[in-house]
Design an enzyme around this catalytic site. Structure first.
Site: not given
Length: 157
Positions: A25-32, A101
């Site tokens: 799974r991708h790394g964290e974004t500000a939106w996450n 996604e």
């Protein structure tokens, strides 16, 4: 019984003509971090996400042989993949929009905890257990997501 057990042992190791797929799974974004729904909207990794990607990259660099890396074409996924690819010997990242996604239609860009109030119809479609339920605003059903991703895997094998 012992004979059956010993013949089953041959299935426990990966055969040379098999492909092992490692899903990351991708790394964290500000939106996450904010609980904001991304879907197909293009957001970059935040610093925490880059650190997460580097940690996974370090672990995967110890695998015996990674031959190819496939990624969604969206920033957060492709940047995660590129960090891993660099750590694994400079592999090329094959970007495929069919690996994105789920498209979440009218929910994209909304904060999840507010989505029920802001767009009840789309939120209820998102919560539906029906695999055929599309999300208003161009969102995909789970069946459509499955078909898109399965086609990408079959095409890239």
């Amino acid at each position: 019984m012992a004979e059956s057990h010993s013949s089953d042992a041959s299935f426990s190791s990966i055969q040379p003509d098999c492909t092992e797929i490692i899903v990351v799974r991708h790394g964290e974004t500000a939106w996450n971090a904010d609980g904001r729904i991304q879907g197909h909207l293009d957001v970059e990794l935040n610093e925490s996400g880059r650190q997460q990607a580097a940690a996974v990259a370090d672990r995967l660099s110890k695998e015996p042989k990674i031959s190819v890396i496939y990624s969604s074409d969206l920033q957060w996924a492709s940047e995660t993949a590129q960090i891993i690819a660099t750590s694994c010997g400079g592999l090329e990242v094959v970007k495929d929009p069919d690996l994105r996604e789920r498209h979440l239609g009218d929910l994209q860009g909304l904060v999840l905890r507010e989505a029920a109030k802001l767009n009840t119809k789309a939120y209820m479609a998102f919560l539906s257990h029906s695999t055929e339920q599309e999300i208003p605003g161009g969102g995909e059903s789970l069946d459509q997501l499955y078909q898109r991703c399965t086609s990408a895997l079959e095409r890239n094998e």
